[in-house]
Design a protein around this motif. Structure first.
Motif, PDB file in Angstrom:
ATOM      1  N   GLY A  30      24.633  12.657  70.749  1.00  0.00           N
ATOM      2  CA  GLY A  30      25.326  13.741  70.089  1.00  0.00           C
ATOM      3  C   GLY A  30      26.592  13.375  69.355  1.00  0.00           C
ATOM      4  O   GLY A  30      27.417  14.237  69.074  1.00  0.00           O
ATOM      5  N   GLY A  31      26.794  12.086  69.059  1.00  0.00           N
ATOM      6  CA  GLY A  31      28.008  11.682  68.386  1.00  0.00           C
ATOM      7  C   GLY A  31      29.219  11.644  69.289  1.00  0.00           C
ATOM      8  O   GLY A  31      30.343  11.500  68.814  1.00  0.00           O
TER       9      GLY A  31
ATOM     10  N   LEU B 289      23.053  -2.282  76.432  1.00  0.00           N
ATOM     11  CA  LEU B 289      22.959  -1.280  75.380  1.00  0.00           C
ATOM     12  C   LEU B 289      24.353  -0.787  75.032  1.00  0.00           C
ATOM     13  O   LEU B 289      25.209  -0.630  75.909  1.00  0.00           O
ATOM     14  N   HIS B 290      24.566  -0.563  73.744  1.00  0.00           N
ATOM     15  CA  HIS B 290      25.795   0.079  73.285  1.00  0.00           C
ATOM     16  C   HIS B 290      25.388   1.028  72.171  1.00  0.00           C
ATOM     17  O   HIS B 290      25.117   0.610  71.040  1.00  0.00           O
ATOM     18  N   ILE B 291      25.315   2.305  72.494  1.00  0.00           N
ATOM     19  CA  ILE B 291      24.794   3.297  71.549  1.00  0.00           C
ATOM     20  C   ILE B 291      25.893   4.301  71.249  1.00  0.00           C
ATOM     21  O   ILE B 291      26.232   5.152  72.070  1.00  0.00           O
ATOM     22  N   ASP B 292      26.446   4.160  70.051  1.00  0.00           N
ATOM     23  CA  ASP B 292      27.392   5.165  69.584  1.00  0.00           C
ATOM     24  C   ASP B 292      26.689   6.036  68.543  1.00  0.00           C
ATOM     25  O   ASP B 292      25.467   5.958  68.373  1.00  0.00           O
ATOM     26  N   GLY B 293      27.449   6.848  67.832  1.00  0.00           N
ATOM     27  CA  GLY B 293      26.832   7.809  66.919  1.00  0.00           C
ATOM     28  C   GLY B 293      26.010   7.168  65.829  1.00  0.00           C
ATOM     29  O   GLY B 293      24.849   7.532  65.590  1.00  0.00           O
ATOM     30  N   PHE B 294      26.575   6.168  65.144  1.00  0.00           N
ATOM     31  CA  PHE B 294      25.831   5.627  64.010  1.00  0.00           C
ATOM     32  C   PHE B 294      24.695   4.723  64.465  1.00  0.00           C
ATOM     33  O   PHE B 294      23.685   4.582  63.763  1.00  0.00           O
TER      34      PHE B 294
ATOM     35  N   VAL C  34      27.596   3.327  56.503  1.00  0.00           N
ATOM     36  CA  VAL C  34      26.403   3.744  57.244  1.00  0.00           C
ATOM     37  C   VAL C  34      25.803   5.014  56.644  1.00  0.00           C
ATOM     38  O   VAL C  34      24.583   5.191  56.642  1.00  0.00           O
ATOM     39  N   PHE C  35      26.629   5.891  56.122  1.00  0.00           N
ATOM     40  CA  PHE C  35      26.129   7.076  55.416  1.00  0.00           C
ATOM     41  C   PHE C  35      25.231   6.652  54.259  1.00  0.00           C
ATOM     42  O   PHE C  35      24.119   7.165  54.090  1.00  0.00           O
TER      43      PHE C  35
ATOM     44  N   TRP D  40      29.844  11.767  64.093  1.00  0.00           N
ATOM     45  CA  TRP D  40      28.991  10.704  64.607  1.00  0.00           C
ATOM     46  C   TRP D  40      29.560   9.325  64.281  1.00  0.00           C
ATOM     47  O   TRP D  40      29.099   8.328  64.835  1.00  0.00           O
ATOM     48  N   PHE D  41      30.527   9.272  63.371  1.00  0.00           N
ATOM     49  CA  PHE D  41      31.082   7.996  62.940  1.00  0.00           C
ATOM     50  C   PHE D  41      32.526   7.878  63.415  1.00  0.00           C
ATOM     51  O   PHE D  41      32.817   8.078  64.576  1.00  0.00           O
TER      52      PHE D  41
END
Length: 663
Positions: free
Chosen positions: A55-56, A78-83, A328-329, A486-487
């Motif tokens: 969810g950002g 694992l490293h999961i951020d918004g982008f 990233v956008f 998310w960024f």
């Protein structure tokens, strides 16, 4: 099921699909297509679930040590951020569309099982790169993509073009991977860990001892993987592979990996102002050079390949001004419309029987043969040219707005010089992008001449995915409002100044190209085609080899004259012949590297054969000669032995007498 478990399954499912496809491809061919599509679809569903749960918000971290090393630990993490969550969704969408599309495109290809398995493995490797929280695990996915690209680009290995292209892609990317690996080790040595969060913490505390050296080493690998100047030359040649492979490599894997890596480790590069300026220069040269080259290409896939290089330049430019949100956008928006462009190009190639825009321009009503490709490619080209309200406008404007912000001195996250370089070259590239996008559309869909050939209706699996990808190509840009959550939180709302300037320049590029096309078309209609073909300056163009598969009419046996109605020739003038061959960069590399290496190899071969082997042969010759002499003495004849004995006795007696007499 926890989010961490779901995230582990996202790259695992395509990997299992690849393994099962390779094992069952020959024994159970009926399972090949389900094993290609279903794991990718399930992985996409899980990636969407992970993105919704993330969810950002706060990044998801999970680590477990793989093996004790005695020094720097290597962890599966694992490293999961918004982008990261959003990029994984992009990879899943494009990979699923490519697998579905390939079931029709390569329907009659005997090597489809291995192809589908490699695409699944390629997808798994990219997802591993996206979710990885450890640099060594990231490197595993990074290298798997390299070997998969070698096999997929060389899918049609019967043709010399495919063999050369696959080898070139592998070697050029490996050329960048060597310093990249050294940079990773240097980074981990300073941080005491390969874990990305630990590395970023070390950078924040000023613990990176040689930031410029490390950043430049890493940029070498990024330039190779993401086809940035000067290691971009492999990407246009990679078009010798199947068109769906091109869509996958250009939109969601391989070339996106380098940009994603810099975005993930952006503070490492920001620690060196010199590295940021170098990245800005690389981005600027990449953008402008690829735009000029795209305007001169005849092969529709090579136009799109140079287009990808230019858009990667925009992403690198956003990173050079310290804005990974904009980078990233644009990566996400570009992934959708570039996948659509390549898959639509595949439909057009199948319908026209050629890759050549010059040949397509001599076919009227081609757009009526492929209405799905016509409308969806039009949407994608408008997005590529950054015309509002298509997605490319919003993402490219985010890049230009970030560059203008830095150039105006409103931030200390990047040097002002980097901002000016990216802003100026980005605006120039906006003109060039609109120009070659307009040229492609006009030559492909507004041709004059004979009726387009009828190669039958394209399968639904090929046309349906075009409309799926057309939706984000049209509407994803409107997500600029919630995306900052998310960024990094920076507002991605278009800035009035750069919006008007960028859009105005894009319209100028399109209108000027249309005017040049009208002029050259009117001239061509007055000149017989035979006279043009016989002109001494006529370039025979790219020679097509015979089709390898029913749906890939790549590279034919018939030489063809250039299109007399090509506006690119008029717009580029004397620069055209240089732009058509990528400004001779391959020739420069051949002179600087290939020929010296071959000369050195020839010298080593000569020394090995004529010097080293001479000593080896000499060492064996003397015993051989002695053995031959001894063997000839052993005749087995008693009379010969007695005669030799008597002769020896006589010699000894005579010698004894001579000695006695002398005494």
């Amino acid at each position: 099921m926890t989010t961490t478990t779901l995230a582990f399954l996202v790259p695992l499912l395509p990997f299992l699909g690849a393994a099962a496809g390779l094992l069952l491809g020959r024994t159970a061919p009926g399972f090949v297509r389900p094993l290609a599509v279903l794991p990718a679809l399930a992985s996409l569903a899980l990636a969407v679930t992970v993105a919704v749960r993330q969810g950002g918000g706060q990044a998801i971290d999970s680590h477990t040590e793989l093996t004790p090393t005695g020094s720097v630990p290597i962890e599966l993490g694992l490293h999961i951020d918004g982008f990261a969550a959003l990029v994984a969704v992009l990879v899943g969408v494009v990979a699923t569309c490519v697998q579905i599309y390939s079931t029709g495109y390569l329907h009659d290809d005997p090597r489809y099982p291995s192809y589908a398995a490699l695409v699944s493995l390629f997808t798994s490797a990219m997802l591993l790169v996206v979710y990885s929280g450890d640099l060594m695990v990231l490197l595993v996915g990074w290298e798997i993509m390299g070997i998969c690209s070698y096999f997929l680009v060389g899918h049609y290995w019967e043709t010399p073009e495919a063999r050369a292209a696959s080898l070139k892609a592998f070697l050029v990317t490996k050329l960048g991977d060597v310093p990249f690996l050294i940079g990773l080790f240097a980074l981990a040595t300073d941080a005491g860990s390969f874990r990305i969060t630990t590395v970023l913490g070390t950078v924040a505390s000023g613990g990176l001892h040689h930031p410029t050296v490390v950043a430049l080493l890493l940029l070498a690998g990024v330039a190779g993987k993401s086809a940035l100047f000067p290691l971009h030359t492999w990407l246009p040649d990679a078009m010798a592979g199947p068109t769906p492979v091109s869509a996958l490599i250009h939109a969601a894997t391989m070339v996106a990996a380098g940009i994603y890596f810099v975005a993930r480790l952006l503070p490492v590069f920001q620690a060196s102002a010199a590295a940021m300026v170098v990245l800005a220069v690389m981005a600027g040269v990449t953008m402008v050079g690829s735009g000029l080259a795209a305007l001169a290409q005849d092969d529709i896939k090579r136009v799109l390949a140079y287009s990808t290089i230019g858009q990667l330049g925009y992403m690198a430019g956003a990173l050079a001004v310290g804005d990974r949100g904009a980078a990233v956008f644009h990566l996400l928006a570009h992934g959708a419309f570039k996948a659509l462009l390549f898959l639509a190009a595949g439909v057009i190639i199948h319908a026209s029987g050629t890759n050549s825009l010059a040949v397509m321009s001599r076919m009227k009503d081609l757009r009526t043969r492929v209405p799905d490709a016509f409308w969806t490619m039009t949407v994608a080209l408008l997005a590529l040219a950054a015309i509002p309200p298509f997605s490319g406008f919003f993402s490219k404007e985010a890049v230009l707005g970030a560059a203008e912000h830095v150039a105006a001195g409103h931030t200390e996250h990047a040097p002002g010089a980097a901002g000016w370089i990216v802003l100026i070259t980005g605006l120039v590239t906006a003109v060039l992008t609109a120009a070659y996008a307009t040229r492609l559309w006009l030559l492909a869909f507004r041709g004059h001449g004979a009726e387009a050939p009828d190669h039958g209706r394209q399968p639904l699996s090929m046309t349906a995915v075009l409309w799926v990808l057309a939706v984000p190509s049209l509407a994803f840009g409107l997500a600029f409002g919630p995306l900052p959550d998310w960024f990094d939180g920076r507002d991605l709302t278009p800035v009035l100044t750069t919006s008007v300037l960028g859009t105005g320049l894009a319209l100028v590029g399109g209108i000027v190209t249309y005017g040049a096309w009208r002029h050259t078309t009117a001239l061509a209609l007055r000149v017989p085609l035979g006279a043009v073909a016989a002109h001494p300056d006529a370039d025979a163009g790219q020679v097509e080899a015979e089709a390898i598969a029913a749906h890939e009419p790549a590279f034919g046996d018939v030489a063809r004259a250039p299109d007399p109605a090509d506006p690119g020739r008029l717009l580029l003038g004397p620069l055209h012949r240089h732009a058509a061959v990528g400004f001779h960069l391959d020739a420069v590399y051949s002179a600087l590297f290939v020929r010296p290496v071959r000369a050195g190899a020839s010298l080593v071969r000569f020394l090995d054969r004529e010097v080293v082997d001479t000593y080896v042969r000499g060492a064996g010759a003397l015993p051989r000669w002695l053995g031959t002499a001894v063997r000839r003495a052993q005749t087995g004849n008693v009379q010969t032995y007695v005669s030799a004995l008597l002769a020896g006795t006589v010699v000894l007696v005579v010698a004894a007498l001579l000695v006695a007499t002398g005494a």
